[in-house]
Motif scaffolding. Sequence first.
Motif, PDB file in Angstrom:
ATOM      1  N   ALA A 117       0.931  -1.087   0.346  1.00  0.00           N
ATOM      2  CA  ALA A 117      -0.010   0.159  -0.156  1.00  0.00           C
ATOM      3  C   ALA A 117       0.649   1.357   0.015  1.00  0.00           C
ATOM      4  O   ALA A 117       0.544   2.656  -0.651  1.00  0.00           O
ATOM      5  CB  ALA A 117      -1.090   0.046   1.147  1.00  0.00           C
ATOM      6  N   VAL A 118       1.938   1.454   0.416  1.00  0.00           N
ATOM      7  CA  VAL A 118       2.628   2.573   0.755  1.00  0.00           C
ATOM      8  C   VAL A 118       3.489   2.670  -0.742  1.00  0.00           C
ATOM      9  O   VAL A 118       3.238   4.128  -1.067  1.00  0.00           O
ATOM     10  CB  VAL A 118       4.266   2.578   2.029  1.00  0.00           C
ATOM     11  N   LYS A 119       4.136   1.474  -1.566  1.00  0.00           N
ATOM     12  CA  LYS A 119       4.615   1.544  -2.812  1.00  0.00           C
ATOM     13  C   LYS A 119       3.403   2.323  -3.615  1.00  0.00           C
ATOM     14  O   LYS A 119       4.013   3.099  -3.979  1.00  0.00           O
ATOM     15  CB  LYS A 119       5.288   0.722  -2.737  1.00  0.00           C
ATOM     16  N   HIS A 120       2.291   1.636  -3.973  1.00  0.00           N
ATOM     17  CA  HIS A 120       1.034   2.480  -4.791  1.00  0.00           C
ATOM     18  C   HIS A 120       0.382   3.770  -4.072  1.00  0.00           C
ATOM     19  O   HIS A 120       0.721   4.587  -5.023  1.00  0.00           O
ATOM     20  CB  HIS A 120       0.406   1.286  -4.333  1.00  0.00           C
ATOM     21  N   TYR A 151       9.247  -6.130   3.344  1.00  0.00           N
ATOM     22  CA  TYR A 151       9.808  -5.285   4.708  1.00  0.00           C
ATOM     23  C   TYR A 151      11.688  -4.671   4.854  1.00  0.00           C
ATOM     24  O   TYR A 151      11.758  -4.696   5.623  1.00  0.00           O
ATOM     25  CB  TYR A 151      10.573  -7.034   5.092  1.00  0.00           C
ATOM     26  N   ASP A 152      11.042  -3.840   3.757  1.00  0.00           N
ATOM     27  CA  ASP A 152      12.175  -2.368   3.854  1.00  0.00           C
ATOM     28  C   ASP A 152      11.672  -1.184   3.881  1.00  0.00           C
ATOM     29  O   ASP A 152      10.604  -1.374   2.710  1.00  0.00           O
ATOM     30  CB  ASP A 152      13.032  -2.413   2.951  1.00  0.00           C
ATOM     31  N   ASP A 153      11.812  -0.305   4.002  1.00  0.00           N
ATOM     32  CA  ASP A 153      11.784   1.201   3.877  1.00  0.00           C
ATOM     33  C   ASP A 153      12.428   2.349   3.162  1.00  0.00           C
ATOM     34  O   ASP A 153      12.008   2.936   3.122  1.00  0.00           O
ATOM     35  CB  ASP A 153      12.060   1.784   5.521  1.00  0.00           C
ATOM     36  N   LYS A 154      12.935   1.321   2.334  1.00  0.00           N
ATOM     37  CA  LYS A 154      13.138   1.992   1.334  1.00  0.00           C
ATOM     38  C   LYS A 154      13.155   2.362  -0.175  1.00  0.00           C
ATOM     39  O   LYS A 154      12.601   1.230  -0.279  1.00  0.00           O
ATOM     40  CB  LYS A 154      14.857   1.556   0.744  1.00  0.00           C
TER      41      LYS A 154
END
Length: 194
Positions: free
Chosen positions: A27-30, A136-139
Motif C-alpha cells: 500500500a505504501v509503494k502504490h 520488509y524494507d523501508d527504502k
Amino acid sequence: MSSKAKRSENPGKDEEPVKINKWDGIAVKHALDDSVKAALMNRTNMKEHHAIVDGRLLICALAVSTALVAHIYDYQYSFPASKPVLIVCVCVYFFMMGVLTIYTTYVEKGIFAVGNQKDEKGNHKRWQASSDMKKYDDKYELTIQLRDSRGVREATVVKSVANFIDVNGTVLDDLVANELNRVVNSLNADKKDK
C-alpha cells in the motif's frame, strides 16, 4: 490504486490527503507511486502516454478472448465434441500468460507513469517513472528516465518512506513533488556526455 488509499479523480479541487496503513509495504509503494505520477503529470505541457499499459491490456484481452471462445464452444458442443478446441484454447491461454509475465518483467519493468512533454522551444521529451521497494524494507527506490534529442538520461533516488509519509500514515504529496522536481531539474540540466 489500493482500496486502502483513495485519491480524488479531479485534480485541482480540495483533495483529502491520502492515508494508508504505513506498515503495509504494498500500500505504501502504490500510494507513493500515485503521488509521484500525480506530480509528474501536473508538470507544464505533460500528457500521459498509455502505450505500456495498453500493451498489457491487449495481452490480457487476448487471453480472456481465448477463454471466452473455449466457454462458448463448449456451450454449443458439449464436452466430448469440444475436447480438441478446449485443449487448444487452454494451451493458448497459458502461452498468453507466459507472454504477459515476460512483458511485465522485461518491458514494463516497474514503470508506472509515462508522459510526453513539449517544452517552450518545441522539443519533445518522454518521461518515465519506475519504482521498487523490497519486502520488509523501508527504502523506496524511484527511477526517473528522460528521453529527448540529447539522448537517454536517468536518475535514481533511494530514500526511506519516512521522508514522504508521516506517523499517521498520511502521504505528504508536497515532499514527494519537491523530490520529483529536484530529480527532473537535474535531468533537464544534464549534459549528454555525462
